[in-house]
Design a protein around this motif. Structure first.
Motif, short mmCIF file in Angstrom:
data_model
loop_
_atom_site.label_atom_id
_atom_site.label_comp_id
_atom_site.label_asym_id
_atom_site.label_seq_id
_atom_site.Cartn_x
_atom_site.Cartn_y
_atom_site.Cartn_z
N ALA A 2 53.38 41.02 45.02
CA ALA A 2 53.13 42.04 43.61
C ALA A 2 51.79 42.15 43.56
O ALA A 2 51.17 41.16 43.57
CB ALA A 2 54.51 41.56 42.43
N GLN A 3 51.24 42.99 44.26
CA GLN A 3 49.92 43.76 43.14
C GLN A 3 49.97 44.06 42.22
O GLN A 3 50.81 45.16 41.43
CB GLN A 3 49.01 44.72 44.59
N GLY A 4 49.23 44.17 40.82
CA GLY A 4 48.65 44.04 39.75
C GLY A 4 47.55 45.11 40.17
O GLY A 4 46.64 45.27 40.65
N GLY A 5 48.08 46.08 38.93
CA GLY A 5 47.50 47.06 38.40
C GLY A 5 46.16 47.04 37.79
O GLY A 5 46.12 46.11 37.71
N PRO A 6 45.39 47.61 37.32
CA PRO A 6 44.15 47.38 36.67
C PRO A 6 44.85 47.05 35.53
O PRO A 6 45.92 47.29 34.80
CB PRO A 6 43.87 49.18 36.11
N ALA A 7 43.75 46.18 34.48
CA ALA A 7 43.92 45.91 33.68
C ALA A 7 42.78 45.57 32.88
O ALA A 7 42.03 44.77 33.23
CB ALA A 7 44.96 44.08 33.79
N ALA A 8 42.94 45.52 31.26
CA ALA A 8 42.07 45.15 30.30
C ALA A 8 41.41 43.58 30.37
O ALA A 8 41.82 42.45 30.81
CB ALA A 8 41.79 45.11 29.00
N THR A 9 40.19 43.25 30.23
CA THR A 9 39.06 42.00 30.64
C THR A 9 38.16 42.58 29.59
O THR A 9 37.96 43.52 28.89
CB THR A 9 38.99 41.54 31.82
N VAL A 10 37.96 41.38 28.74
CA VAL A 10 36.94 40.92 28.19
C VAL A 10 35.50 41.49 28.13
O VAL A 10 34.53 42.22 28.16
CB VAL A 10 37.52 39.86 27.11
N GLU A 11 35.19 40.62 29.51
CA GLU A 11 34.15 41.31 29.79
C GLU A 11 33.83 40.21 31.02
O GLU A 11 35.28 39.47 31.24
CB GLU A 11 32.54 40.42 29.16
N ALA A 12 32.94 40.50 32.55
CA ALA A 12 33.49 39.53 33.60
C ALA A 12 33.14 38.17 33.12
O ALA A 12 32.19 37.49 32.91
CB ALA A 12 31.66 40.72 34.13
N GLY A 13 34.51 37.32 33.93
CA GLY A 13 34.53 35.66 33.81
C GLY A 13 34.99 35.43 32.30
O GLY A 13 35.42 34.64 32.14
N ALA A 14 35.19 36.37 31.71
CA ALA A 14 35.84 36.00 30.51
C ALA A 14 37.10 35.98 30.25
O ALA A 14 37.90 36.56 31.56
CB ALA A 14 35.13 36.76 29.33
N LYS A 15 38.10 35.61 29.38
CA LYS A 15 39.31 35.49 29.55
C LYS A 15 39.73 36.54 30.05
O LYS A 15 39.63 37.85 28.71
CB LYS A 15 39.68 34.85 28.50
N PRO A 16 40.62 37.20 30.54
CA PRO A 16 41.56 38.61 30.73
C PRO A 16 42.75 38.65 29.09
O PRO A 16 42.70 37.33 28.86
CB PRO A 16 42.66 37.91 31.38
N VAL A 17 42.15 39.67 28.72
CA VAL A 17 42.98 39.90 27.68
C VAL A 17 45.05 40.19 27.94
O VAL A 17 45.55 40.50 27.53
CB VAL A 17 42.91 40.59 26.80
#
Length: 420
Positions: A2-17
């Motif tokens: 499965a390919q994941g779509g766009p998802a929010a992250t805190v910032e580059a290299g940070a923990k994804p939300v």
């Protein structure tokens, strides 16, 4: 995949939300661990579904290789109850344009590493060191079952350590995780295997030669996993980390004598016969010669596994189960008045149903278990929530003590009268 779509992250290299997995948004609840090439998160889909995501970092050393390696091993060995379940794989695309490869895995509970830390913290509270024989036996059997299967399939785990053995509340057993260093026996594709403190002598030699740019004839075998398990069990029994002891001259000169000394200093806490069985089992795993080390299949035949034990109360607090045991609630006088007894049953069931779906409720009138309340929930998550909310509450002026209770023991009507 499965390919994941766009998802929010805190910032580059940070923990994804957020992760988009199979067309559904999963929220990150906590980071469970972080290594050189991957991070592990607890995620929730919003439908009371929880899982773990292992996200491999593309810019890290070996990140992409680690993903493909662990994925291929896990897909090949799926289906055993003592090995973590792989639900699927996907690619996570962050809002800053980075793509990472991920594994969606079964979410497990407390690790043996955490149990060892708790045991060390509670040594001052009781004369007995380490964990109960019940827990040592439970862990040993579960890990050996996993290793016997893994080795029959031709694989070596190659990184067995307390952090990679986790408790499953849903399946009521320990499971192996982290197959990033695993390899097919005879086709070792990684030079450096196992973690310091749990590394077999032959792996230590191989790693040292590889670091010097030399290569050892032959490769490590499944015997390295038995060495690691022997160290884990010795640490669980003694409540002591062995890394420094294993570096000592005493261990190098005569490890069997050191094992005897460890068991001799703790022999008052346990009956002699099962302790001797455990000592002999551990010794058979810690032979310096890998060819003389016992196999997982042979280890499972040890007489140590034929003896029933009872757990410590601390272990029942730490190991989640669908069954709760409530203490300090019922007076003896209530058990012998039939009307009062029935009222208590109804009241307790009504109260416990506030936290989840109750399958059954038992209050024994006689020993074993006299006056204790046993509540079986439909899921371990319901029981965990109930345990958290009930502990410390007062009923009729009494403080409630809520522990988990082994599901199989409850279902078989085996109620421990006393806990070691």
């Amino acid at each position: 995949m499965a390919q994941g779509g766009p998802a929010a992250t805190v910032e580059a290299g940070a923990k994804p939300v957020l992760f988009e997995i199979f067309g559904e948004i999963w929220k990150v609840q906590a980071r469970l661990g972080q290594g050189v090439s991957a991070s592990v998160y607890q995620v929730n889909s919003g439908r009371a579904s929880t899982a773990a995501v292992k996200e491999f970092q593309p810019e890290s050393r070996g990140g992409d290789y680690g993903f493909h390696k662990e994925r291929s091993v896990l897909e090949d060995i799926q289906g055993h109850k003592n090995i973590v379940t792989l639900y699927g794989v996907f690619t996570h695309h962050s809002c800053v344009g980075m793509s990472t490869r991920c594994l969606l895995l079964e979410l497990l509970d407390v690790s043996v590493s955490e149990l060892l830390l708790r045991a060390g913290a509670s040594l001052c509270d009781r004369p007995q060191q380490g964990h109960s024989l019940w827990l040592v036996q439970h862990c040993a059997r579960d890990v050996l079952e996993a290793l016997a299967f893994l080795h029959r399939e031709g694989y070596v785990h190659a990184d067995l350590k307390p952090r990679n053995v986790l408790w499953s509340a849903d399946d009521q057993c320990f499971k192996l995780i982290d197959f990033g260093l695993s390899f097919k026996e005879g086709n070792q594709d990684v030079k450096y295997i196992q973690t310091d403190g749990y590394r077999a002598p032959e792996a230590e030699l191989q790693n040292s030669l590889a670091q010097a740019g030399m290569e050892l004839e032959g490769h490590c075998t499944a015997a390295v996993d038995l060495w690691s398990l022997g160290i884990i069990l010795l640490e669980m029994y003694s409540g002591t980390k062995l890394k420094e002891i294993m570096r000592s001259h005493k261990w190098e000169d005569n490890s069997a004598a050191v094992i005897d000394q460890i068991f001799g200093s703790n022999n008052e806490a346990h009956p002699a016969i099962p302790v001797s069985h455990l000592r002999d089992l551990i010794k058979s795993m810690l032979s310096k010669n890998p060819e003389q080390r016992c196999t997982a299949a042979k280890a499972l035949l040890s007489p140590f596994f034929s003896i029933p034990f009872a757990p410590h109360i601390e272990e029942l607090v730490l190991l989640p189960s669908p069954v709760l045991r409530l203490l300090n609630l019922i007076q003896d006088s209530h058990l012998h008045n039939e009307d009062e007894y029935e009222d208590i049953l109804e009241d307790m069931k009504e109260e416990c149903q506030k936290y989840g779906s109750v399958v059954s409720l038992l209050i024994p009138k006689e020993n074993p278990g006299k006056g204790q309340v046993f509540v079986e929930y439909s899921s371990s998550s319901d029981a965990k929530e109930a345990q958290k909310l009930l502990t410390g509450r007062t009923f009729d002026g009494r403080f409630v003590v809520a522990t988990f209770y082994p599901l199989r023991a409850y279902q078989r009507g085996y109620l421990y009268q006393t806990l070691q």
